[in-house]
Design a protein around this motif. Structure first.
Motif, PDB file in Angstrom:
ATOM      1  N   ASN A  82       0.858  -1.168   0.000  1.00 42.47           N
ATOM      2  CA  ASN A  82       0.000   0.000   0.000  1.00 42.47           C
ATOM      3  C   ASN A  82       0.902   1.228   0.000  1.00 42.47           C
ATOM      4  O   ASN A  82       1.721   1.401   0.898  1.00 42.47           O
ATOM      5  CB  ASN A  82      -0.911   0.008   1.228  1.00 42.47           C
ATOM      6  CG  ASN A  82      -1.952   1.105   1.152  1.00 42.47           C
ATOM      7  OD1 ASN A  82      -1.620   2.280   1.039  1.00 42.47           O
ATOM      8  ND2 ASN A  82      -3.207   0.729   1.208  1.00 42.47           N
ATOM      9  N   VAL A  83       0.771   2.089  -0.998  1.00 41.89           N
ATOM     10  CA  VAL A  83       1.774   3.132  -1.226  1.00 41.89           C
ATOM     11  C   VAL A  83       1.475   4.448  -0.515  1.00 41.89           C
ATOM     12  O   VAL A  83       2.359   5.302  -0.406  1.00 41.89           O
ATOM     13  CB  VAL A  83       1.938   3.402  -2.739  1.00 41.89           C
ATOM     14  CG1 VAL A  83       2.334   2.127  -3.467  1.00 41.89           C
ATOM     15  CG2 VAL A  83       0.675   4.001  -3.351  1.00 41.89           C
ATOM     16  N   TYR A  84       0.256   4.649  -0.033  1.00 44.40           N
ATOM     17  CA  TYR A  84      -0.075   5.946   0.558  1.00 44.40           C
ATOM     18  C   TYR A  84       0.617   6.095   1.911  1.00 44.40           C
ATOM     19  O   TYR A  84       0.584   5.184   2.734  1.00 44.40           O
ATOM     20  CB  TYR A  84      -1.588   6.096   0.727  1.00 44.40           C
ATOM     21  CG  TYR A  84      -2.031   7.540   0.833  1.00 44.40           C
ATOM     22  CD1 TYR A  84      -2.259   8.289  -0.308  1.00 44.40           C
ATOM     23  CD2 TYR A  84      -2.190   8.152   2.069  1.00 44.40           C
ATOM     24  CE1 TYR A  84      -2.663   9.614  -0.230  1.00 44.40           C
ATOM     25  CE2 TYR A  84      -2.593   9.477   2.163  1.00 44.40           C
ATOM     26  CZ  TYR A  84      -2.822  10.207   1.005  1.00 44.40           C
ATOM     27  OH  TYR A  84      -3.196  11.521   1.093  1.00 44.40           O
ATOM     28  N   PRO A  85       1.267   7.233   2.153  1.00 48.51           N
ATOM     29  CA  PRO A  85       1.946   7.419   3.445  1.00 48.51           C
ATOM     30  C   PRO A  85       0.956   7.385   4.608  1.00 48.51           C
ATOM     31  O   PRO A  85      -0.213   7.758   4.458  1.00 48.51           O
ATOM     32  CB  PRO A  85       2.582   8.809   3.318  1.00 48.51           C
ATOM     33  CG  PRO A  85       2.579   9.124   1.865  1.00 48.51           C
ATOM     34  CD  PRO A  85       1.429   8.393   1.269  1.00 48.51           C
ATOM     35  N   ASP A  86       1.437   6.956   5.739  1.00 46.93           N
ATOM     36  CA  ASP A  86       0.615   6.943   6.944  1.00 46.93           C
ATOM     37  C   ASP A  86       0.677   8.331   7.576  1.00 46.93           C
ATOM     38  O   ASP A  86       1.605   8.652   8.315  1.00 46.93           O
ATOM     39  CB  ASP A  86       1.132   5.880   7.913  1.00 46.93           C
ATOM     40  CG  ASP A  86       0.270   5.771   9.154  1.00 46.93           C
ATOM     41  OD1 ASP A  86      -0.710   6.528   9.280  1.00 46.93           O
ATOM     42  OD2 ASP A  86       0.579   4.922  10.017  1.00 46.93           O
ATOM     43  N   THR A  87      -0.315   9.154   7.276  1.00 45.95           N
ATOM     44  CA  THR A  87      -0.304  10.531   7.780  1.00 45.95           C
ATOM     45  C   THR A  87      -0.636  10.611   9.264  1.00 45.95           C
ATOM     46  O   THR A  87      -0.404  11.649   9.890  1.00 45.95           O
ATOM     47  CB  THR A  87      -1.300  11.394   6.989  1.00 45.95           C
ATOM     48  OG1 THR A  87      -2.609  10.828   7.104  1.00 45.95           O
ATOM     49  CG2 THR A  87      -0.914  11.446   5.510  1.00 45.95           C
ATOM     50  N   THR A  88      -1.168   9.532   9.827  1.00 47.97           N
ATOM     51  CA  THR A  88      -1.514   9.549  11.253  1.00 47.97           C
ATOM     52  C   THR A  88      -0.290   9.504  12.159  1.00 47.97           C
ATOM     53  O   THR A  88      -0.421   9.645  13.369  1.00 47.97           O
ATOM     54  CB  THR A  88      -2.439   8.373  11.608  1.00 47.97           C
ATOM     55  OG1 THR A  88      -1.723   7.135  11.434  1.00 47.97           O
ATOM     56  CG2 THR A  88      -3.678   8.360  10.728  1.00 47.97           C
ATOM     57  N   VAL A  89       0.901   9.320  11.576  1.00 51.31           N
ATOM     58  CA  VAL A  89       2.101   9.252  12.411  1.00 51.31           C
ATOM     59  C   VAL A  89       2.323  10.539  13.187  1.00 51.31           C
ATOM     60  O   VAL A  89       2.896  10.531  14.282  1.00 51.31           O
ATOM     61  CB  VAL A  89       3.350   8.938  11.556  1.00 51.31           C
ATOM     62  CG1 VAL A  89       3.255   7.532  10.963  1.00 51.31           C
ATOM     63  CG2 VAL A  89       3.548   9.976  10.454  1.00 51.31           C
TER      64      VAL A  89
END
Length: 453
Positions: A231-238
């Motif tokens: 899954n290529v979308y960055p984890d913005t919840t970090v």
């Protein structure tokens, strides 16, 4: 007899006209002259020997990074960390590929009796495309050009038709059906009437050959071909999860999305996502060359090994503590040389609370920006306390499949100065994403550039 003599004469004429080597051993000549092309945004690291590891009186650090002399080969390295804008290109390519595939499959399924549905998004007719006979045969017979990842079953996507994202401008109910049921978030996940892209759909599948395992073990080549789906979308919840009892929601909402941060380093990407980006970047360049009927294949883009990263960070300076050489963190005018956490947690005193643009602060002598600070960077090497003891001194790289701890280097915006030292090692798990870890890529240089120019 005359006929035999004539054949011999013709053979001599053909040989004499087709070769000018005068019977000498000259080797096989290539039809094209080879020259190494510097990839855009990269700089050549000339390669050589250096003292790797801790050279200061850091007793704890020297236990797993003792000083030793190692040698690395020449390679290209990104001048900056991969930015949000560059990583977005990868995400958008995956997104658009999936959307066009879904639209084309729906069109194929629902079009019959001469009444096409979503005609502008239909699969292309291979015979009408500007493909070589080889490409046409491969697509018709095997469903791909040698790429096993062929979700379209050998059919060509139409990349010319525009994708409509505004739900109020969908051209037809059929188009809306595909987008709503296959691409956008489910109704139950929507709020305020907003329908957003379902990022869980953005998966990139690629295949790779484990060449080292194939070289060391006997077996069929196919036994060493591996498939990865990422899954290529960055984890913005970090930005929220990395810090408890801290208000970082604006970064969560805008850092990857808003154009204001386009030139900032991408974060929230795991080691696996950074590897997938490297595969896609290689594919992007090779697809361009194939479209130009150029048989040349570029060397793979990849993550740097730990040794390559440290060698590049030192910038040709032996025994340096930081990329800029001296052991101080500021200039003689008191200006900070990196983005980190100085003065007991005064994050903003160096000019930024979080990350800064990828081309900030002076580069080192190899022209590389932010090799210390801003964001820590993934490397290709597995983390082990014994790496420096068991690794080769020639292009060392300890890769252990079962070891999911991967070396990160350079320190970040939230780290103290110790982690900015070019010899300091740290690690994170390969499937983890953090608000302070990004990456940059390298590419092998073919041949030896003795001058370093």
């Amino acid at each position: 007899m005359k006929r035999i003599s004539l054949y011999i004469l013709l053979a001599l004429v053909i040989v004499s006209c087709g070769s000018n080597d005068q019977g000498e051993l000259v080797g096989v000549k290539s039809s094209n002259n080879w020259h190494s092309e510097r990839p855009l945004g990269m700089t050549l690291i000339p390669g050589g020997s250096f003292t790797m590891g801790k050279q200061s009186e850091d007793v704890a650090g020297s236990l797993n990074s003792p000083a030793r002399t190692v040698t690395v080969r020449p390679y290209y390295m990104d001048e900056t960390e991969i930015t949000n804008s560059e990583y977005k290109e990868f995400v958008h390519w995956v997104r658009d590929s999936i959307v066009r595939t879904e639209l084309a499959l729906f069109s194929e399924l629902m079009s019959f009796d001469g009444e096409p549905v979503l005609e502008e998004y239909m699969f292309l007719n291979i015979d009408s495309t500007d493909m070589s006979p080889y490409q046409k045969y491969m697509m018709k017979t095997y469903g791909s050009l040698g790429d096993l990842n062929s979700p379209t079953q050998g059919k060509m996507l139409n990349w010319d038709s525009e994708i409509i994202w505004n739900v109020h401008e969908f051209p037809s109910e059929e188009y809306a059906e595909v987008m709503i049921d296959s691409i956008l978030t489910p109704i139950e996940d929507s709020f305020e009437g907003r329908r957003m892209l379902n990022v869980d759909k953005l998966k990139f599948t690629y295949y790779w050959l484990d060449q080292e395992a194939a070289a060391r073990n006997k077996g069929n080549r196919r036994d060493f071909i591996k498939q990865e789906t990422v899954n290529v979308y960055p984890d913005t919840t970090v930005w929220v999860r990395d810090f408890k009892y801290s208000y970082n929601d604006p970064m969560h909402q805008d850092y990857f999305y808003h154009q204001a941060y386009n030139d900032y380093p991408v974060v929230g990407v795991s080691w696996m996502q950074s590897k997938a980006f490297c595969k896609w970047r290689t594919k992007k360049k090779n697809d361009y060359l194939n479209a130009k009927r150029n048989p040349t294949q570029v060397p793979q883009f990849r993550l740097a090994t730990e040794a390559e990263w440290e060698y590049a960070a030192r910038g040709g300076l032996e025994n340096a503590t930081y990329p800029w050489g001296n052991p101080y963190l500021t200039t003689d005018r008191g200006c900070f040389l990196a983005n980190f956490k100085p003065i007991r947690g005064n994050y903003a005193v160096d000019g930024a609370l979080y990350t800064v643009e990828a081309k900030s602060y002076p580069p080192n002598d190899y022209g590389l920006y932010n090799m210390s600070g801003n964001v820590a960077e993934w490397t290709n090497t597995s983390y082990s306390e014994a790496s420096y003891y068991i690794g080769s001194t020639m292009n060392p790289n300890v890769e252990i499949d079962e070891n999911h701890r991967k070396v990160i280097r350079g320190g970040s915006w939230k780290d103290v100065a110790y982690f900015l030292e070019v010899s300091t090692r740290d690690y994170e798990y390969a499937d983890s994403a953090r608000s302070y870890i990004g990456f940059r890529t390298v590419q092998d240089f073919l041949g030896t550039d003795i001058s370093g120019n």
